[in-house]
Design a protein around this motif. Sequence first.
Motif, PDB file in Angstrom:
ATOM      1  N   ILE A  90     -12.158 -19.747 -88.068  1.00  9.72           N
ATOM      2  CA  ILE A  90     -11.216 -19.944 -87.252  1.00  9.72           C
ATOM      3  C   ILE A  90     -10.049 -20.278 -88.217  1.00  9.72           C
ATOM      4  O   ILE A  90      -9.411 -19.840 -88.996  1.00  9.72           O
ATOM      5  CB  ILE A  90     -11.229 -21.835 -87.451  1.00  9.72           C
ATOM      6  CG1 ILE A  90     -10.563 -21.383 -86.364  1.00  9.72           C
ATOM      7  CG2 ILE A  90     -11.020 -22.272 -88.240  1.00  9.72           C
ATOM      8  CD1 ILE A  90     -10.436 -23.410 -85.670  1.00  9.72           C
ATOM      9  N   ASP A  92      -5.882 -21.080 -87.308  1.00  8.93           N
ATOM     10  CA  ASP A  92      -5.476 -22.313 -85.943  1.00  8.93           C
ATOM     11  C   ASP A  92      -4.644 -21.804 -85.785  1.00  8.93           C
ATOM     12  O   ASP A  92      -3.839 -22.347 -84.424  1.00  8.93           O
ATOM     13  CB  ASP A  92      -5.190 -23.428 -87.620  1.00  8.93           C
ATOM     14  CG  ASP A  92      -6.579 -24.006 -88.223  1.00  8.93           C
ATOM     15  OD1 ASP A  92      -7.002 -24.233 -87.209  1.00  8.93           O
ATOM     16  OD2 ASP A  92      -6.019 -24.053 -89.190  1.00  8.93           O
ATOM     17  N   GLU A 160      -3.444 -19.500 -80.560  1.00  9.83           N
ATOM     18  CA  GLU A 160      -4.141 -20.806 -81.615  1.00  9.83           C
ATOM     19  C   GLU A 160      -5.729 -20.934 -81.554  1.00  9.83           C
ATOM     20  O   GLU A 160      -6.384 -20.613 -80.127  1.00  9.83           O
ATOM     21  CB  GLU A 160      -3.562 -21.994 -81.233  1.00  9.83           C
ATOM     22  CG  GLU A 160      -1.970 -22.089 -81.355  1.00  9.83           C
ATOM     23  CD  GLU A 160      -1.244 -23.343 -81.144  1.00  9.83           C
ATOM     24  OE1 GLU A 160      -1.695 -24.260 -80.708  1.00  9.83           O
ATOM     25  OE2 GLU A 160      -0.098 -23.237 -81.437  1.00  9.83           O
ATOM     26  N   ASN A 161      -6.202 -21.070 -82.456  1.00 14.05           N
ATOM     27  CA  ASN A 161      -7.359 -22.128 -82.818  1.00 14.05           C
ATOM     28  C   ASN A 161      -8.348 -20.676 -82.398  1.00 14.05           C
ATOM     29  O   ASN A 161      -9.659 -20.724 -81.867  1.00 14.05           O
ATOM     30  CB  ASN A 161      -8.133 -22.709 -81.906  1.00 14.05           C
ATOM     31  CG  ASN A 161      -6.933 -24.077 -82.397  1.00 14.05           C
ATOM     32  OD1 ASN A 161      -6.956 -24.673 -83.930  1.00 14.05           O
ATOM     33  ND2 ASN A 161      -6.531 -25.039 -81.404  1.00 14.05           N
ATOM     34  N   GLU A 163     -10.991 -18.056 -82.901  1.00 18.56           N
ATOM     35  CA  GLU A 163     -13.089 -18.013 -83.633  1.00 18.56           C
ATOM     36  C   GLU A 163     -13.946 -16.693 -83.838  1.00 18.56           C
ATOM     37  O   GLU A 163     -13.700 -15.689 -83.361  1.00 18.56           O
ATOM     38  CB  GLU A 163     -13.262 -19.042 -83.002  1.00 18.56           C
ATOM     39  CG  GLU A 163     -13.227 -20.537 -82.501  1.00 18.56           C
ATOM     40  CD  GLU A 163     -14.163 -21.089 -82.590  1.00 18.56           C
ATOM     41  OE1 GLU A 163     -15.069 -21.105 -81.240  1.00 18.56           O
ATOM     42  OE2 GLU A 163     -14.063 -22.580 -82.310  1.00 18.56           O
TER      43      GLU A 163
END
Length: 391
Positions: A90, A92, A160-161, A163
């Motif tokens: 991940i 961030d 953002e974030n 994965e």
Amino acid sequence: MSDVQPSSMKMQSSSVSSSQLSTRRSRKEITPFQRDIHILRRLLRKLHIQRTNAEHEQIFQIMTQFPQFMAIDQRPKLLRQAIEIAHFEICDDIRQPVLPSNGFFLVLKGSVSPPPMTSELPSLVHQITTGTLTVGKCFGSLKPPPEGQLKSPWYITAEENCEFLKIDKDEFATVKTKFEQTEYQEKYSLIRSCGEYKMWTKQPTDELVRVIEWIEYPQNTILASEGFRCPFIAYVKTGECHILRKVDVVKTAHNGIKSRQLRQVVMGKITSPDSFGEISVLLQEAMTCTVVTATHCVLGIVRPGKTLELPEVTRKLLLHTAQRTFAHLSQDDIRREYINQETRKEWTDFKKDILDDIIFKKNIRSGQGKWQHSTLIPTPSDDRLTKSSMH
């Protein structure tokens, strides 16, 4: 107005509730692709050492839908082992760099894009033209970079974030090395345990092992046909194959008319660690028999094109070692075996007809009368009825 207002309010409330239900249903409905991505995100959150074999298999079955993943290697077993080292990664922050040369990536959430030309990141050898990669897109490589390429292209996270499913390049190299060592040992042991190949030295055995590949066949598959060239040289690892030979016989029909027919007779079998097809492939001769799988078989095969990669000495050694499969049988031997098999079949059919005739005359019917067996457990109230029906 007072009479009309409650009914109109009920109609409005019913229409609102129906629209809310339809909105909720549309939110709950997801595509199979979205479901697979959700499963990947859920399973990959576990450490790879905590996942079960069933979970690894589920991840692998989903990943087989991605052509970029299947193009990593032509051996499915190696790709299955690569799934066991796949982990969840991940990012961030937005505009966080991701280096594709570190491994294989699958976007599970968010997106990535090439950095702008004015970026402070290291300059690129060549500009990436693939554009923004969203959920379900793959990038990266598990192969070493070409010679002379010192810098690798970058991606940066566009959200953002973000994965990813990641397979690390160094970890994959370790898995691949172990896999190839195990595969080499299996092929080497198979060759050295096969007939006259036990007398071979290590050098020609290694040369033969390099051109062998594994292949599986289900039951009742014709591997080679009598009168045609064998499609490969085969070494049976597991399973059993039947050897069939053709014979010209005279058959009498029910109306008494006789005719000549070609029948195939089972003359023997091939099991591990036997081989066949060497002479047919190397000398381009027709097979003297038909080979059919009697069970599920795993074979180590050498295709005709691969035999050209072998040194001349190794090819001559193959011809010296190999023997024609059941070529010593004459037509008289095949006819004799055919008569024996037909006699046993007629005797078996005769006994079955006698037994069926006796059962029919005694009026025995399976599932009726005293031959009826109930699978239900009798209750105390039904005890008398059950016992009386049994007598």
